[in-house]
Structure formats: C-alpha cells, structure tokens
Design an enzyme around this catalytic site. Sequence first.
Site, mmCIF file in Angstrom:
data_model
loop_
_atom_site.group_PDB
_atom_site.id
_atom_site.type_symbol
_atom_site.label_atom_id
_atom_site.label_comp_id
_atom_site.label_asym_id
_atom_site.label_seq_id
_atom_site.Cartn_x
_atom_site.Cartn_y
_atom_site.Cartn_z
ATOM 1 N N LYS A 158 39.020 42.265 31.433
ATOM 2 C CA LYS A 158 39.257 42.006 32.870
ATOM 3 C C LYS A 158 38.900 43.326 33.839
ATOM 4 C CE LYS A 158 43.778 39.660 32.132
ATOM 5 N NZ LYS A 158 45.167 39.540 32.231
ATOM 6 N N GLU A 200 42.513 42.879 26.811
ATOM 7 C CA GLU A 200 43.416 42.655 26.072
ATOM 8 C C GLU A 200 43.482 41.457 25.104
ATOM 9 O OE1 GLU A 200 46.389 42.196 29.541
ATOM 10 O OE2 GLU A 200 45.920 40.016 29.620
ATOM 11 N N HIS A 208 51.130 29.891 32.637
ATOM 12 C CA HIS A 208 51.038 30.830 33.499
ATOM 13 C C HIS A 208 52.343 30.438 34.537
ATOM 14 C CE1 HIS A 208 49.417 33.703 37.134
ATOM 15 N NE2 HIS A 208 50.483 33.168 37.594
ATOM 16 N N GLU A 275 53.887 38.170 37.269
ATOM 17 C CA GLU A 275 53.400 37.129 36.577
ATOM 18 C C GLU A 275 53.366 37.332 34.880
ATOM 19 O OE1 GLU A 275 49.864 35.869 39.843
ATOM 20 O OE2 GLU A 275 49.084 37.177 38.011
ATOM 21 N N GLU A 288 50.614 40.917 35.139
ATOM 22 C CA GLU A 288 50.418 41.722 36.491
ATOM 23 C C GLU A 288 51.513 41.627 37.377
ATOM 24 O OE1 GLU A 288 46.787 41.394 38.702
ATOM 25 O OE2 GLU A 288 46.907 38.896 39.065
ATOM 26 N N ASN A 290 51.899 41.138 41.488
ATOM 27 C CA ASN A 290 51.320 41.037 42.923
ATOM 28 C C ASN A 290 52.064 41.334 43.985
ATOM 29 O OD1 ASN A 290 48.986 39.959 41.972
ATOM 30 N ND2 ASN A 290 49.679 37.886 41.804
ATOM 31 N N ARG A 292 52.495 41.390 47.287
ATOM 32 C CA ARG A 292 52.211 40.694 48.635
ATOM 33 C C ARG A 292 52.787 39.401 48.515
ATOM 34 N NH1 ARG A 292 48.825 37.011 46.195
ATOM 35 N NH2 ARG A 292 47.475 37.794 44.717
HETATM 36 P P1 ADP Z 1 43.714 38.068 38.708
HETATM 37 O O1 ADP Z 1 44.226 39.361 39.088
HETATM 38 O O2 ADP Z 1 42.055 38.057 38.749
HETATM 39 O O3 ADP Z 1 44.332 36.901 39.297
HETATM 40 P P2 ADP Z 1 45.137 37.744 36.148
HETATM 41 O O4 ADP Z 1 45.386 38.903 35.071
HETATM 42 O O5 ADP Z 1 46.334 37.285 36.887
HETATM 43 O O6 ADP Z 1 43.684 37.878 37.047
HETATM 44 O O7 ADP Z 1 44.877 36.317 35.176
HETATM 45 C C1 ADP Z 1 44.312 35.250 35.899
HETATM 46 C C2 ADP Z 1 44.351 34.130 34.825
HETATM 47 O O8 ADP Z 1 43.460 34.437 33.644
HETATM 48 C C3 ADP Z 1 45.845 33.895 34.309
HETATM 49 O O9 ADP Z 1 46.728 33.238 35.221
HETATM 50 C C4 ADP Z 1 45.430 33.282 32.982
HETATM 51 O O10 ADP Z 1 45.325 31.907 33.278
HETATM 52 C C5 ADP Z 1 44.170 33.674 32.503
HETATM 53 N N1 ADP Z 1 44.540 35.161 31.795
HETATM 54 C C6 ADP Z 1 44.852 36.240 31.961
HETATM 55 N N2 ADP Z 1 45.146 37.232 30.866
HETATM 56 C C7 ADP Z 1 45.018 36.298 29.723
HETATM 57 C C8 ADP Z 1 45.351 36.592 28.480
HETATM 58 N N3 ADP Z 1 45.540 37.639 27.853
HETATM 59 N N4 ADP Z 1 45.201 35.436 27.770
HETATM 60 C C9 ADP Z 1 44.796 34.243 28.219
HETATM 61 N N5 ADP Z 1 44.457 33.780 29.412
HETATM 62 C C10 ADP Z 1 44.590 35.076 30.215
#
Ligand code: ADP
Length: 444
Positions: A158, A200, A208, A275, A288, A290, A292
């Site tokens: 990410k 990760e 989610h 989240e 994470e 957010n 806002r």
């Molecule tokens: P962003 O900041 O771009 O929104 P997030 O970290 O919130 O990114 O992740 C967005 C989406 O990606 C999550 O809702 C989930 O569907 C998927 N995701 C993120 N991390 C993982 C993980 N470790 N394993 C599986 N899916 C993940």
Amino acid sequence: MIKKILIANRGEIAVRIIRACRELGIETVAVYSEVDAEDLHTQLADSAICIGPASATESYLNMEKIISATIISGADAIHPGFGFLSENSKFAKLCHDCNIIFIGPSYEVIETLGNKSNAKITMKNAGVPVIEGSKEAVTDVEQAINVAKEIGYPVIIKAALGGGGKGMRIANSSAEFNTAFSNAKKESKMAFSDERMYIEKYIQNPRHIEFQILADKFGNVVHLGERECSIQRNHQKLLEEAPSSAIDDSLRKKMGEIAVKGAKAAKYENAGTIEFLLDEDGSFYFMEMNTRIQVEHPVTEAVTGIDLIKEQIRIAEGEVMDLTQDDIKIRGHAIECRINAEDPEENFRPSPGEIKEYHMPGGNGIRVDSALYPGIKISPYYDSMIAKIIVHGKDRKEAIRKMDSALGELVITGIKTNAHFQHKIVTHRNFRKGNITIRFIDEM
Ligand code: ADP
C-alpha cells in the site's frame, strides 16, 4: 461561536454541509472552480467565490487561494468535507496559523494518522489489534521483499499516504512481488507525490467494517456503531450499510470499545472513522483511521438519528459533547448506494456530460444526497460520484426492498451511471443473504 463557514469542497458534500449550517443558523461561503460556476453548492450558499481554473491543483487543492477566500469573506471556520484538502495536515496547520477553525482534528493528529505505518504504531501501543506488517515505510524493493518474506505471502502493498484504493497491489508469491511493488510505487508517486510503501499480510476473505467515532475537545469519545463497507470495486466502496449483518451486540460492544480506546490514544477530536478488517474466524484488525467525515456517513445518521455534520460543527466550536455511549441506539437498517457517472459496460469508464432528464426517488425512509439538477454538466475533472441514495427500513430485508424500489425509480439521462449495476448488487442472492466479503463484486 462560529458565525460563518467556508466550505472547501464541491458537489453533494458541499450541499450537505450548507444544509446543516442553515439549520444551525450559520452563514455559508462556497468556493468553486471556473467549470463549477453553475453548480448547486454555489447557488445554495449565502455567497460564493471563484478560486481558479478547473484543475483541482489550481482550485480545490490550492491552500493559499482557499485561505485568502476565507479571510476576504470573513468566515471564521472551514469545513473541508472529504477528499481534496480534508486530510492534509499542512492545510489544517495553515488554518491554525491563520486563526481559522479547521472543522476536523488537530493537524498533529491528522499527520500521525495519515501515515499508515505511524497510525498502526499508535493503535498497537493502545492495544488495538493490527495486521502484521512492515515496521516502517519502505521505498527499496530489496528491503521490501525481505519484509514480505518475513510476513509470509500473500501480502498487500500500500502507498504509505494512500487513499481511495490508489497505490495498492496484492502479491501472492515472491514471483509476483517485484511487478506489484513497482506498479504500486508508480501509482503512489502519481497520486500522492510519495514513494514510501507499506506492506502487510493480505487477508483472504474479510469484511470491511468501520466504526464511526465522535470526540470532543475534552476527551469525551463515543462510537456510533459500525458500517459494513465490503461491497467494493478496486478497493473503492460502492455500497455501505449500517449495521453489519456479521456483527452481533457483543462483537459491536467489543469492537466499539477498542475503537474508542484507539481514538483516545490518538488524542482524537471531531468525527472520525476507524476501519477494521473482520476475518472469517471473527478476529479483527485495525486498518486505518480516516480523519474526516466519510462519504457513507448518512447510513450512520439514519440508524442513530444523529446529524454528524452538526456534531462536527458543535465540537469545533468547543462545545462539550452531550452524548454518552448509552444515548446511542441503533434503530433499523440503512443502506447507501453511490451513484457514479460511469459506464459499467465500458469497464466503469467515467461518463461526463450534460444531465437531460432527472428524477430522484422519494418516499418514507428514502434520502438522496446530490447536487444534481436537469441541465447540469458533469465535468470530467473531479470524482465521478454524483449522488447517494440512502434508505432506512425497520430491518435489512425492508431496507433492501426500499433500495430495490428506489433504484428502479431513479431516472438520469444524458450520461451513463452505475445505477443498474447497483441494482444487480442489491438483488443478488448472496447480498440478500448477507453473504458478503470484500471479494463480492469479483465473485458476482
Ligand atoms: P485506502 O486508504 O486507499 O482506502 P485502505 O487501507 O483503507 O486503503 O484499504 C482499502 C481496501 O483494501 C479495504 O477496504 C480492503 O478491501 C482492502 N484491503 C486493505 N488492506 C487489506 C489487507 N491487509 N488484506 C485484505 N484486504 C485489504
């Protein structure tokens, strides 16, 4: 007391904020780019100031212009909405230095939580379960591959400053790692001008689940229950519900308490969202926070009866929050569908243009948040989300029926939308049964 708020945003969220301000008797100032001169938010606000050309970097992302507009208009606060400058700690600091109230948490908190690895450290130290991942952000592929090996495949890469699913790639094995890493890094550089990556463990079939938090300046923190946001395309949410069919009262209490603990540890203030990924075995992990208001906040408003924008403003004014955890009761079930100007037949390509015919659904328990009207031109410059339909029923079954009917009533011609695709989701057997994970769309 805040007397005048400048809304540093556009579209439906700007309209939503203007409406809340009006109810509170607060004057509003809209800002707009040259292509948005006819937009609904510019017409509904008490005054409106043009801040530059269409390109967001020259208008809605231009901090100096927005601060100047605030000072010239005599506004005492800025509501950033979501997207644009809403999670930009430099902007929040600039507001602070100019004696303008930023309606959100402090710039220090935004900075800590905006970085995925720092946010995780804060949460881990507070006892919040986090997904196993890199200790710090990495830019070098060799270093990254060692981290991945340690964690074990599959892994998710990410962007450290990521948002909206950008700069994110999955690697199932070491053979896939190099390409995934370089693609994620490239995308992150484009979107966030930053090459730091975070790695990760990839969880295979999670949901989610996110918790809405409200926190005042005096350390009072409550949660407003969860939202189920597993229905996503390319890691971007499409449909959200509250409550989640996977969460019972005891799990809600447990996750909610942990979310509150995390927010307190981060010295959080104002509205925010924690989240989590909820695994099939019931374990859950912080993803994470957010800092806002979220796109999907109306589903929480529907089931709790609390106006989150008004709460944000009261908190920013320095009021003591009069809500306690016991005051918050979840009533019925709410679903939100995001209506995007895009063509599902053409791989969801944006579909800008002029809206010709326009009819939005209505009725008991149906809310539409949009900035649309017949004749408005949807510009290609900004996000393609143009409206949100939110329904509230006595239970999930009724909410699904209402959404089915509301989407059937919706008429937007002149451009393509994803309304039909949303209809396919809400009438899908597995969706109706509540059998959903973040892979629902891939598997439908
Ligand atoms: P962003 O900041 O771009 O929104 P997030 O970290 O919130 O990114 O992740 C967005 C989406 O990606 C999550 O809702 C989930 O569907 C998927 N995701 C993120 N991390 C993982 C993980 N470790 N394993 C599986 N899916 C993940």
